[in-house]
Scaffold this motif. Sequence first.
Motif, PDB file in Angstrom:
ATOM      1  N   VAL A 185     -11.507  -6.587  -4.381  1.00  0.00           N
ATOM      2  CA  VAL A 185     -11.677  -6.668  -2.923  1.00  0.00           C
ATOM      3  C   VAL A 185     -11.145  -5.396  -2.275  1.00  0.00           C
ATOM      4  CG1 VAL A 185     -10.881  -7.848  -0.841  1.00  0.00           C
ATOM      5  CG2 VAL A 185     -11.677  -9.180  -2.791  1.00  0.00           C
ATOM      6  N   GLY A 186      -9.965  -4.946  -2.717  1.00  0.00           N
ATOM      7  CA  GLY A 186      -9.381  -3.730  -2.161  1.00  0.00           C
ATOM      8  C   GLY A 186     -10.246  -2.515  -2.406  1.00  0.00           C
ATOM      9  N   ILE A 187     -10.759  -2.370  -3.626  1.00  0.00           N
ATOM     10  CA  ILE A 187     -11.577  -1.212  -3.969  1.00  0.00           C
ATOM     11  C   ILE A 187     -12.925  -1.257  -3.257  1.00  0.00           C
ATOM     12  CG2 ILE A 187     -12.863  -0.129  -5.853  1.00  0.00           C
ATOM     13  CD1 ILE A 187     -10.514  -0.812  -7.691  1.00  0.00           C
ATOM     14  N   ASP A 188     -13.525  -2.448  -3.133  1.00  0.00           N
ATOM     15  CA  ASP A 188     -14.860  -2.580  -2.551  1.00  0.00           C
ATOM     16  C   ASP A 188     -14.863  -2.464  -1.030  1.00  0.00           C
ATOM     17  OD1 ASP A 188     -15.746  -2.924  -5.094  1.00  0.00           O
ATOM     18  OD2 ASP A 188     -16.117  -5.079  -4.933  1.00  0.00           O
ATOM     19  N   TYR A 189     -13.852  -3.064  -0.391  1.00  0.00           N
ATOM     20  CA  TYR A 189     -13.882  -3.166   1.065  1.00  0.00           C
ATOM     21  C   TYR A 189     -12.920  -2.218   1.782  1.00  0.00           C
ATOM     22  CZ  TYR A 189     -16.642  -7.353   0.201  1.00  0.00           C
ATOM     23  OH  TYR A 189     -17.630  -8.219  -0.207  1.00  0.00           O
ATOM     24  N   PHE A 190     -11.898  -1.725   1.094  1.00  0.00           N
ATOM     25  CA  PHE A 190     -10.947  -0.812   1.728  1.00  0.00           C
ATOM     26  C   PHE A 190     -10.662   0.396   0.824  1.00  0.00           C
ATOM     27  CE2 PHE A 190      -9.970  -5.236   2.823  1.00  0.00           C
ATOM     28  CZ  PHE A 190     -10.151  -5.213   4.200  1.00  0.00           C
ATOM     29  N   PRO A 191     -11.711   1.057   0.350  1.00  0.00           N
ATOM     30  CA  PRO A 191     -11.511   2.137  -0.625  1.00  0.00           C
ATOM     31  C   PRO A 191     -10.719   3.313  -0.067  1.00  0.00           C
ATOM     32  CG  PRO A 191     -13.764   2.134   0.189  1.00  0.00           C
ATOM     33  CD  PRO A 191     -13.132   0.874   0.690  1.00  0.00           C
ATOM     34  N   GLY A 192     -10.897   3.622   1.204  1.00  0.00           N
ATOM     35  CA  GLY A 192     -10.189   4.762   1.767  1.00  0.00           C
ATOM     36  C   GLY A 192      -8.697   4.534   1.913  1.00  0.00           C
ATOM     37  N   PHE A 193      -8.303   3.284   2.065  1.00  0.00           N
ATOM     38  CA  PHE A 193      -6.904   2.953   2.312  1.00  0.00           C
ATOM     39  C   PHE A 193      -6.174   2.519   1.035  1.00  0.00           C
ATOM     40  CE2 PHE A 193      -3.770  -0.367   3.862  1.00  0.00           C
ATOM     41  CZ  PHE A 193      -2.822   0.557   4.290  1.00  0.00           C
ATOM     42  N   LEU A 194      -6.813   1.676   0.238  1.00  0.00           N
ATOM     43  CA  LEU A 194      -6.147   1.076  -0.921  1.00  0.00           C
ATOM     44  C   LEU A 194      -6.468   1.751  -2.245  1.00  0.00           C
ATOM     45  CD1 LEU A 194      -6.601  -2.732  -0.080  1.00  0.00           C
ATOM     46  CD2 LEU A 194      -4.588  -1.310   0.318  1.00  0.00           C
ATOM     47  N   ALA A 195      -7.536   2.530  -2.299  1.00  0.00           N
ATOM     48  CA  ALA A 195      -7.987   3.069  -3.575  1.00  0.00           C
ATOM     49  C   ALA A 195      -7.912   4.592  -3.623  1.00  0.00           C
ATOM     50  CB  ALA A 195      -9.418   2.609  -3.863  1.00  0.00           C
ATOM     51  N   LYS A 196      -7.965   5.091  -4.839  1.00  0.00           N
ATOM     52  CA  LYS A 196      -8.028   6.532  -5.065  1.00  0.00           C
ATOM     53  C   LYS A 196      -8.912   6.778  -6.270  1.00  0.00           C
ATOM     54  CE  LYS A 196      -4.131   7.052  -8.249  1.00  0.00           C
ATOM     55  NZ  LYS A 196      -2.935   7.856  -8.598  1.00  0.00           N
ATOM     56  N   ASN A 201     -11.629  10.490 -14.382  1.00  0.00           N
ATOM     57  CA  ASN A 201     -13.008  10.014 -14.365  1.00  0.00           C
ATOM     58  C   ASN A 201     -13.501   9.964 -12.920  1.00  0.00           C
ATOM     59  OD1 ASN A 201     -15.458   8.609 -14.567  1.00  0.00           O
ATOM     60  ND2 ASN A 201     -14.736   7.362 -16.282  1.00  0.00           N
ATOM     61  N   ASP A 202     -14.396  10.865 -12.570  1.00  0.00           N
ATOM     62  CA  ASP A 202     -14.877  10.967 -11.193  1.00  0.00           C
ATOM     63  C   ASP A 202     -15.665   9.741 -10.742  1.00  0.00           C
ATOM     64  OD1 ASP A 202     -13.751  13.467 -11.060  1.00  0.00           O
ATOM     65  OD2 ASP A 202     -15.627  14.549 -11.473  1.00  0.00           O
ATOM     66  N   GLU A 203     -16.146   8.937 -11.684  1.00  0.00           N
ATOM     67  CA  GLU A 203     -16.961   7.780 -11.333  1.00  0.00           C
ATOM     68  C   GLU A 203     -16.133   6.514 -11.117  1.00  0.00           C
ATOM     69  OE1 GLU A 203     -20.609   7.243 -13.642  1.00  0.00           O
ATOM     70  OE2 GLU A 203     -20.065   9.049 -14.743  1.00  0.00           O
ATOM     71  N   VAL A 204     -14.827   6.606 -11.228  1.00  0.00           N
ATOM     72  CA  VAL A 204     -13.967   5.432 -11.169  1.00  0.00           C
ATOM     73  C   VAL A 204     -13.030   5.487  -9.984  1.00  0.00           C
ATOM     74  CG1 VAL A 204     -12.119   4.166 -12.348  1.00  0.00           C
ATOM     75  CG2 VAL A 204     -14.044   5.063 -13.663  1.00  0.00           C
ATOM     76  N   LEU A 205     -12.966   4.376  -9.253  1.00  0.00           N
ATOM     77  CA  LEU A 205     -11.943   4.179  -8.230  1.00  0.00           C
ATOM     78  C   LEU A 205     -10.903   3.211  -8.776  1.00  0.00           C
ATOM     79  CD1 LEU A 205     -13.957   3.803  -4.892  1.00  0.00           C
ATOM     80  CD2 LEU A 205     -12.558   5.744  -5.608  1.00  0.00           C
ATOM     81  N   PHE A 293      -2.120   2.383 -14.798  1.00  0.00           N
ATOM     82  CA  PHE A 293      -1.808   3.795 -15.027  1.00  0.00           C
ATOM     83  C   PHE A 293      -2.133   4.189 -16.468  1.00  0.00           C
ATOM     84  CE2 PHE A 293       1.320   6.791 -16.788  1.00  0.00           C
ATOM     85  CZ  PHE A 293       1.032   7.921 -16.034  1.00  0.00           C
ATOM     86  N   MET A 294      -1.742   3.345 -17.421  1.00  0.00           N
ATOM     87  CA  MET A 294      -1.995   3.637 -18.836  1.00  0.00           C
ATOM     88  C   MET A 294      -3.492   3.622 -19.141  1.00  0.00           C
ATOM     89  SD  MET A 294       0.846   4.335 -20.304  1.00  0.00           S
ATOM     90  CE  MET A 294       0.310   4.275 -22.035  1.00  0.00           C
ATOM     91  N   ARG A 295      -4.224   2.733 -18.512  1.00  0.00           N
ATOM     92  CA  ARG A 295      -5.680   2.697 -18.717  1.00  0.00           C
ATOM     93  C   ARG A 295      -6.314   4.005 -18.260  1.00  0.00           C
ATOM     94  NH1 ARG A 295      -8.784  -1.538 -19.844  1.00  0.00           N
ATOM     95  NH2 ARG A 295     -10.456  -0.628 -18.583  1.00  0.00           N
ATOM     96  N   ALA A 296      -5.851   4.510 -17.117  1.00  0.00           N
ATOM     97  CA  ALA A 296      -6.381   5.782 -16.627  1.00  0.00           C
ATOM     98  C   ALA A 296      -5.965   6.933 -17.542  1.00  0.00           C
ATOM     99  CB  ALA A 296      -5.906   6.031 -15.202  1.00  0.00           C
ATOM    100  N   PRO A 303     -16.918   3.178 -15.177  1.00  0.00           N
ATOM    101  CA  PRO A 303     -17.402   3.394 -13.808  1.00  0.00           C
ATOM    102  C   PRO A 303     -17.375   2.127 -12.971  1.00  0.00           C
ATOM    103  CG  PRO A 303     -18.806   4.532 -15.367  1.00  0.00           C
ATOM    104  CD  PRO A 303     -17.843   3.699 -16.180  1.00  0.00           C
ATOM    105  N   ASN A 304     -16.984   2.244 -11.692  1.00  0.00           N
ATOM    106  CA  ASN A 304     -16.993   1.115 -10.776  1.00  0.00           C
ATOM    107  C   ASN A 304     -18.433   0.786 -10.393  1.00  0.00           C
ATOM    108  OD1 ASN A 304     -14.329   2.856  -9.728  1.00  0.00           O
ATOM    109  ND2 ASN A 304     -13.954   0.681  -9.925  1.00  0.00           N
ATOM    110  N   VAL A 305     -18.759  -0.447 -10.033  1.00  0.00           N
ATOM    111  CA  VAL A 305     -17.831  -1.571 -10.149  1.00  0.00           C
ATOM    112  C   VAL A 305     -18.506  -2.545 -11.084  1.00  0.00           C
ATOM    113  CG1 VAL A 305     -16.744  -3.504  -8.971  1.00  0.00           C
ATOM    114  CG2 VAL A 305     -16.836  -1.235  -7.880  1.00  0.00           C
ATOM    115  N   LYS A 306     -17.762  -2.991 -12.079  1.00  0.00           N
ATOM    116  CA  LYS A 306     -18.335  -3.818 -13.137  1.00  0.00           C
ATOM    117  C   LYS A 306     -18.023  -5.294 -12.887  1.00  0.00           C
ATOM    118  CE  LYS A 306     -18.196  -4.197 -18.173  1.00  0.00           C
ATOM    119  NZ  LYS A 306     -17.539  -3.687 -19.395  1.00  0.00           N
TER     120      LYS A 306
END
Length: 311
Positions: A185-196, A201-205, A293-296, A303-306
């Motif tokens: 929900v955070g990544i999909d609806y509030f990517p600018g605030f909650l995600a980076k 991997n440029d394709e992953v938030l 962090f370890m996954r990254a 790639p998002n979103v699966k």
Amino acid sequence: MGTSKNVKQVIAGGVAGCVSKTIIAPMDRVKILLQAQHPYYKKHGVFSTVVQIVKREGVMALWKGNSMMMLRIFPYASIQFFAFERFRNFYTGLFGQWHINNLISGSSAGVAAVLSTYPMDMVRARLAYQITGEHVYGGIVDAFTTIYANEGGVRGFYRGISATLVGMIPYAGFSFYTFETLKHVGIDYFPGFLAKQDPYNDEVLMLRPWASMLVGGLAGALAQTISFPCDVARRRMQLAALLPESHNYNRLWSTWVAVYKKDGIRRGLFRGLSINYIRVVPQQAIAFTVYEFMRATLRLNEPNVKKKPVV
């Protein structure tokens, strides 16, 4: 999935578990002492128990049993996180519904981890319950050999397993489900605030660390509240050989009845819940955050979103 990726997932989960458990180890020991009504500490609250442990046994006593915990938590966390990913892929083919898949996958992963590592948890609880100067066990090896010799062999290491499994099903299920749902929900609806962006991997938030800590803490709080009476029963059953009226703590239902009759709901079945919030909320927050962090870092993110949830 290749062997290299499997190994990386095992490492990611194990590191996440060890880091989180070491940080909250003092609160974990206090919880055990309060849940089992240790005679030296049963009249104290959470913070006064911490003070009394330091006065009576020294600062390092707050980490008593932690070496055993590390031997247990690395395989436990590795199995839990790894199994969650495997079960999620498996259940997708059976149910095909995102919410059901994550809930059941979390429960299944928790059960798998518990069954694999329960004897180590039993020994760790016994060591953490001991008071300096009144030791029943001389260390990890002595605890294993004594329990095996005096408590029915292998069966002795599985006291309280029924309560643990009953509690683990909602605990792990809601913990993973809540984290994954809020994460997406955070990544999909509030990517600018909650995600980076994933730095590798440029394709992953991915969630920002503070957002991951918040989401993980909320997941832990909800899961712990639902499953806490089972956790109390588990500790009483594990520690029965060291407690008075141990015959009351042989089975899950009789343990619940004995605790309720003696101490009621708030001071019995939910005794130690406040320390568990202090313990579990940061533990789950740290564990999920370190795992992400370890996954990254190990290049495990896809790639998002699966398989996004429908909310």
